[in-house]
Design an enzyme around this catalytic site. Structure first.
Site, PDB file in Angstrom:
ATOM      1  N   THR A 101      -2.662  -4.045   9.217  1.00  0.00           N
ATOM      2  CA  THR A 101      -3.599  -4.168  10.422  1.00  0.00           C
ATOM      3  C   THR A 101      -4.114  -5.607  10.110  1.00  0.00           C
ATOM      4  O   THR A 101      -4.845  -6.023   9.270  1.00  0.00           O
ATOM      5  CB  THR A 101      -4.877  -3.385  10.372  1.00  0.00           C
ATOM      6  OG1 THR A 101      -5.370  -2.965   9.378  1.00  0.00           O
ATOM      7  CG2 THR A 101      -4.155  -1.869  11.160  1.00  0.00           C
TER       8      THR A 101
ATOM      9  N   VAL B  20       0.782  -1.193   0.009  1.00  0.00           N
ATOM     10  CA  VAL B  20      -0.123   0.233   0.090  1.00  0.00           C
ATOM     11  C   VAL B  20       0.991   1.188  -0.086  1.00  0.00           C
ATOM     12  O   VAL B  20       0.726   2.054  -0.946  1.00  0.00           O
ATOM     13  CB  VAL B  20      -0.870   0.025   1.219  1.00  0.00           C
ATOM     14  CG1 VAL B  20      -1.698   1.416   1.334  1.00  0.00           C
ATOM     15  CG2 VAL B  20      -1.866  -1.089   1.296  1.00  0.00           C
TER      16      VAL B  20
ATOM     17  N   THR C 297      -6.635  -0.294   7.313  1.00  0.00           N
ATOM     18  CA  THR C 297      -8.220  -0.775   7.474  1.00  0.00           C
ATOM     19  C   THR C 297      -8.316  -0.908   8.941  1.00  0.00           C
ATOM     20  O   THR C 297      -7.667  -1.685   9.474  1.00  0.00           O
ATOM     21  CB  THR C 297      -8.341  -1.999   6.705  1.00  0.00           C
ATOM     22  OG1 THR C 297      -7.920  -2.011   5.418  1.00  0.00           O
ATOM     23  CG2 THR C 297     -10.004  -2.473   6.927  1.00  0.00           C
TER      24      THR C 297
ATOM     25  N   ARG D 148      14.310  -3.816   3.960  1.00  0.00           N
ATOM     26  CA  ARG D 148      13.393  -3.330   3.007  1.00  0.00           C
ATOM     27  C   ARG D 148      13.961  -2.146   2.476  1.00  0.00           C
ATOM     28  O   ARG D 148      13.958  -1.728   1.270  1.00  0.00           O
ATOM     29  CB  ARG D 148      11.760  -3.162   3.523  1.00  0.00           C
ATOM     30  CG  ARG D 148      11.459  -4.625   3.607  1.00  0.00           C
ATOM     31  CD  ARG D 148       9.920  -4.673   4.209  1.00  0.00           C
ATOM     32  NE  ARG D 148       9.008  -3.920   3.405  1.00  0.00           N
ATOM     33  CZ  ARG D 148       8.284  -4.643   2.423  1.00  0.00           C
ATOM     34  NH1 ARG D 148       8.311  -5.641   2.215  1.00  0.00           N
ATOM     35  NH2 ARG D 148       7.423  -3.991   1.480  1.00  0.00           N
TER      36      ARG D 148
ATOM     37  N   CYS E 121      -6.993  -8.929   3.811  1.00  0.00           N
ATOM     38  CA  CYS E 121      -8.108  -8.014   3.702  1.00  0.00           C
ATOM     39  C   CYS E 121      -9.376  -8.827   3.925  1.00  0.00           C
ATOM     40  O   CYS E 121      -9.910  -8.586   5.096  1.00  0.00           O
ATOM     41  CB  CYS E 121      -7.986  -7.568   2.192  1.00  0.00           C
ATOM     42  SG  CYS E 121      -6.677  -6.523   2.039  1.00  0.00           S
TER      43      CYS E 121
ATOM     44  N   ASP F 189      10.179   3.292   6.892  1.00  0.00           N
ATOM     45  CA  ASP F 189       9.762   1.949   7.305  1.00  0.00           C
ATOM     46  C   ASP F 189      10.732   1.486   8.152  1.00  0.00           C
ATOM     47  O   ASP F 189      11.754   1.909   8.144  1.00  0.00           O
ATOM     48  CB  ASP F 189       9.927   0.866   6.332  1.00  0.00           C
ATOM     49  CG  ASP F 189       9.036  -0.237   6.368  1.00  0.00           C
ATOM     50  OD1 ASP F 189       7.937  -0.414   5.794  1.00  0.00           O
ATOM     51  OD2 ASP F 189       9.394  -1.137   7.169  1.00  0.00           O
TER      52      ASP F 189
END
Length: 431
Positions: free
Chosen positions: A91, A23, A126, A46, A266, A41
């Protein structure tokens, strides 16, 4: 104190994006084509890859990094240079299927430590309705010593990216935006409106925006659970579910959904956030909970059908070998989070079946670390059953002869997604 878009356009002020997963990274790069951006991050490995123009999630190629005014960092103090903060961390749920807000609250603390008067904080993760204002805002205020709404603005703009979808990408998906007041909403809409070609929907409140996001995937979960329950019923009746859906789909108002393994971060997770909030206010959800139960049962149902097939072949499950093709949570992605194929493998192993797993996208190191599953480079030997679990393109084009050479006798194919031709196989099963 004024909140204007112009200083960001002039690059006098910059934007931070915290959480650079599937995202956050596309969002940060798209914003960096027009604004000055700090990509933050906590994962240094990464960050090192992104500094080389490599997407750790394997969703973007190196050209996506070109022409971007962005600096990647794992140093939280760098967030102090930003005036508009976007938080897009994952999340998840814990082992008890309770919302795990630790990554979100941790990211909130990081941003709060850098918060200044006149800043704006926007959440994309979310959550359940009320989370931004009830759970995150107090942390922002207590750590920064500032008052939300007075010293800084805040809002919520839910992510809508679909991993693996190369058509409906970030800029082509209509964006929901919300703010704590009209001034916040105007600036938030200005920032996102600069990159989103599909347009914006201004929600009337932050809670409305949060609720809209969480029901998007809850609705899909419930609809897929109906298809899965129908598949269980029709399988018992000896009826091909796909044939039934094709026939029913000839009516103009029949909604097209397919049965299958419902995993990922999700659809199989978001309903638990809504259920959690509902229970907090004294409501025990019925339909949402039933949908989750059905979808969580599917790996067990498929495993039992495979075992039943082995027994019908006069084979001892404890001495049988099964090849599982595909383990990521969906087609053409490397993400293994909450993959229900893992549940299927564990169910098969509970019957003492020897299971080999292959996947062109899965990371051997991740699978070993997260699930103690050893990913094979290629099939080894002959198998009593073959399970096509994820419809990667490489598997969709396989011919019957390719599976014949892998089979211990006739091919027994369990094509969970129904991507191969049924008539090409004598022993074929699909949901």
């Amino acid at each position: 104190m004024t909140y204007s878009l112009q200083p960001f356009i002039n690059k006098e002020k910059c934007i931070s994006v915290t959480g650079l997963g599937y995202v956050g990274l596309p969002l940060a790069l798209e914003l960096a084509k027009q604004f000055k951006v700090i990509g933050f991050d906590i994962n240094q490995e990464r960050i090192a890859l992104m500094q080389q123009g490599i997407d750790p999630s394997k969703e973007l190629d190196s050209t996506a990094f070109e022409g971007c005014d962005i600096r990647f960092t794992a140093d939280v103090s760098d967030l102090q240079q930003a005036h508009f903060h976007i938080i897009g961390v994952p999340t998840d749920i814990d082992s008890n299927k309770v919302p795990n807000l630790n990554p979100l609250l941790g990211a909130t603390k990081s941003v709060a430590s850098a918060l200044k008067k006149g800043d704006v904080v926007v959440y994309e993760s979310t959550v359940y309705p009320g989370c931004t204002e009830d759970d995150c805002l107090p942390i922002l205020e207590s750590i920064s010593g500032l008052q939300g709404g007075k010293d800084f603005k805040y809002g919520y703009s839910p992510e809508r990216i679909v991993p693996g979808d190369k058509v409906r990408t970030l800029t082509t998906i209509l964006k929901i935006v919300s703010g704590n007041d009209a001034e916040a909403l105007e600036l938030i809409a200005g920032i996102y409106g600069s990159i989103i070609k599909a347009g914006l929907h201004r929600a009337e409140s932050i809670k409305v925006a949060e609720a809209a996001k969480v029901i998007e995937n809850t609705q899909r979960d419930i609809n897929i659970s109906l298809m899965n329950e129908l598949a269980i019923i029709f399988d018992k009746m000896g009826i091909d579910t796909q044939a039934v859906l094709a026939a029913a789909g000839t009516k103009w108002n029949f909604h097209q959904y397919q049965p299958g393994l419902v995993g990922g971060h999700c659809i199989s997770v978001d309903p638990f956030y809504l259920m959690h909030k509902a229970k907090m206010i004294g409501i025990e959800p019925q339909v949402i909970a039933a949908g989750r139960r059905v979808n969580d049962f599917i790996p067990s149902f498929i495993a039992k059908r495979i075992v039943q097939s082995l027994i019908e072949q006069d084979k001892n499950p404890g001495k049988s070998r099964v090849l599982v093709m595909g383990i990521t949570f969906k087609e053409e992605v490397s993400d293994i989070r909450n993959s229900k194929v893992v549940d299927l493998i564990q169910e098969l192993e509970d019957y003492s079946i020897a299971v080999d797993v292959i996947d062109p996208f899965g990371s051997p190191a991740e699978l070993e670390h997260e699930y103690n599953i050893h990913l094979k480079v290629a099939p080894e030997g002959k198998y009593d059953s073959i399970v096509l679990a994820v419809g990667h393109q490489a598997y969709r084009t396989m011919q019957p002869k390719e599976l014949e050479v892998l089979s211990n006798g006739p091919v027994y194919l369990f094509d969970i997604k129904g991507v191969l031709k049924k008539d090409d196989y004598q022993n074929y099963w699909r949901l």
